[in-house]
Each structure stands twice: as structure tokens, then as C-alpha cells.
Write a protein that holds these residues in place. Structure first.
Motif, short mmCIF file in Angstrom:
data_model
loop_
_atom_site.label_atom_id
_atom_site.label_comp_id
_atom_site.label_asym_id
_atom_site.label_seq_id
_atom_site.Cartn_x
_atom_site.Cartn_y
_atom_site.Cartn_z
N GLN A 105 -16.09 58.24 44.98
CA GLN A 105 -14.64 58.43 45.01
C GLN A 105 -13.87 57.13 44.81
OE1 GLN A 105 -12.67 60.87 47.96
NE2 GLN A 105 -14.61 61.86 48.41
N ALA A 108 -14.19 56.03 41.21
CA ALA A 108 -13.42 56.94 40.35
C ALA A 108 -11.92 56.69 40.50
CB ALA A 108 -13.75 58.39 40.68
N THR A 131 -13.44 65.58 35.47
CA THR A 131 -13.93 65.37 36.84
C THR A 131 -15.29 66.00 37.05
OG1 THR A 131 -12.89 67.39 37.63
CG2 THR A 131 -11.59 65.37 37.77
N LEU A 143 -14.67 65.21 43.35
CA LEU A 143 -13.66 64.68 42.44
C LEU A 143 -12.75 65.79 41.91
CD1 LEU A 143 -15.67 62.02 40.43
CD2 LEU A 143 -14.04 61.66 42.28
#
Length: 187
Positions: A105, A108, A131, A143
Motif C-alpha cells: 500500500q 502504491a 489496481t 488496492l
């Protein structure tokens, strides 16, 4: 613990099957249940915070100095149907795309923010954010759930005008069409 290589898709599927067939030791079951309860509470709190509007703030300006009240943060509207249809059929080009598969996370988040910021600076209007659906290993897709929540955060809010789940051939519910806001021109 050292960081090893990333798992290939077939290894990830196999690991998901193994992980589903296990359960915590009796001594640790309470810890696991407590952790799951905390995560559920955190997600519920985030969703509740996004669902209720922020209370209006009154701005009092000193007499003689007329200041404008700050503009409310824009809320994202869904992409208009004609625009969504044109993107899906290829009549409106997707100017850039980013794939966040397999990232943690925090990685990202940083990568997506940088990507959107650069695309916004270049004047791009429509980008695709992939995602993934997150259906491997029995999860709902972290995500897939969190990227739309990030779009309402202050660091993303001014970059994005609207977003919508992509058409099936662009990734379906594992990808988002994102319309970037127009760059502000300094006078």
C-alpha cells in the motif's frame, strides 16, 4: 527478516490455497481475532468518515481586512456517461496508465501520487489506474478498496476531477478511468 523475491502468480495462488487451509495456534487465536477486529474497526471508521460530510467552518475575518472564505474541497463526481463510453470504445484516448499489481500500500500510494502529479503537470486529462481485482489468496483486493479512498485525501483531491470503474477490456472492476483536473494557470 530479509526481503526475498516477489512471488510469481502461480506461486501466489498456491500460497493462497495453503494459507486458507491453516489456522492459528490456540495460544495465538485470541491475538488473531483481536487484530482482525482492529482492522475491521479501522475500515469502518474510514468509511464512516468519508460518508458523513465535514461540518461547515465559519471564517471570521477581522474588520477592515476582507478575506475570502476558503473554498470547500471538491468532491469527486462519477465520470459522465458519454465520456465513459468514449473511453471504453477507444474514441477518447487514455493518455497514460499505471499498473499497481503486487505493490504494498505505501509503495502504491507514493507511486500513484507521483504518477498523477506528473500527468497533471503535463496537462493530461484521462489516465487508467490498474489496481487489480485482488481475488487471488481469497482477499477482496486491498488496492482495489483503498485507491478510491485515497482520491478523497487532500494530496490527491486537487489532481482528480472524477473517476469511474473501467470497461471490462480495460480491467473492469480492477481498473479505474481517472479524469484529471485542468492545471491552474498562474496570473
Amino acid at each position: 527478516m530479509t526481503e526475498g523475491r516477489k512471488l510469481r502468480p502461480e506461486e501466489r495462488i498456491l500460497w493462497g490455497k495453503v494459507a486458507k487451509s491453516t489456522r492459528a495456534l490456540r495460544a495465538r487465536q485470541d491475538e488473531v481475532a483481536e487484530y482482525e477486529a482492529e482492522i475491521t474497526a479501522m475500515l469502518a471508521a474510514e468509511e464512516a468518515a468519508l460518508a458523513r460530510p465535514a461540518p461547515p467552518q465559519d471564517v471570521v475575518s477581522p474588520p477592515g481586512n476582507q478575506l475570502r472564505a476558503p473554498r470547500p474541497a471538491p468532491s469527486h463526481q462519477p465520470l459522465e456517461k458519454p465520456v465513459h463510453r468514449k473511453l471504453a470504445k477507444g474514441r477518447l484516448s487514455i493518455e497514460a496508465r499505471i499498473d499497481l499489481h503486487g505493490l504494498f500500500q505505501d509503495e502504491a500510494h507514493d507511486l500513484l501520487l507521483d504518477f498523477l502529479f506528473r500527468a497533471h503537470e503535463r496537462g493530461m486529462r484521462h489516465v487508467l489506474v490498474i489496481t487489480g481485482k485482488g481475488s487471488s489468496m481469497g482477499s477482496e483486493g486491498v488496492l482495489r478498496r483503498t485507491v478510491p479512498l485515497w482520491f478523497s485525501k487532500p494530496e490527491f483531491r486537487f489532481l482528480i476531477s472524477s473517476y469511474e470503474w473501467a470497461a471490462r477490456h480495460h480491467g473492469g472492476e480492477g481498473a479505474l478511468y481517472v479524469r484529471l483536473s485542468r492545471p491552474r494557470r498562474s496570473l
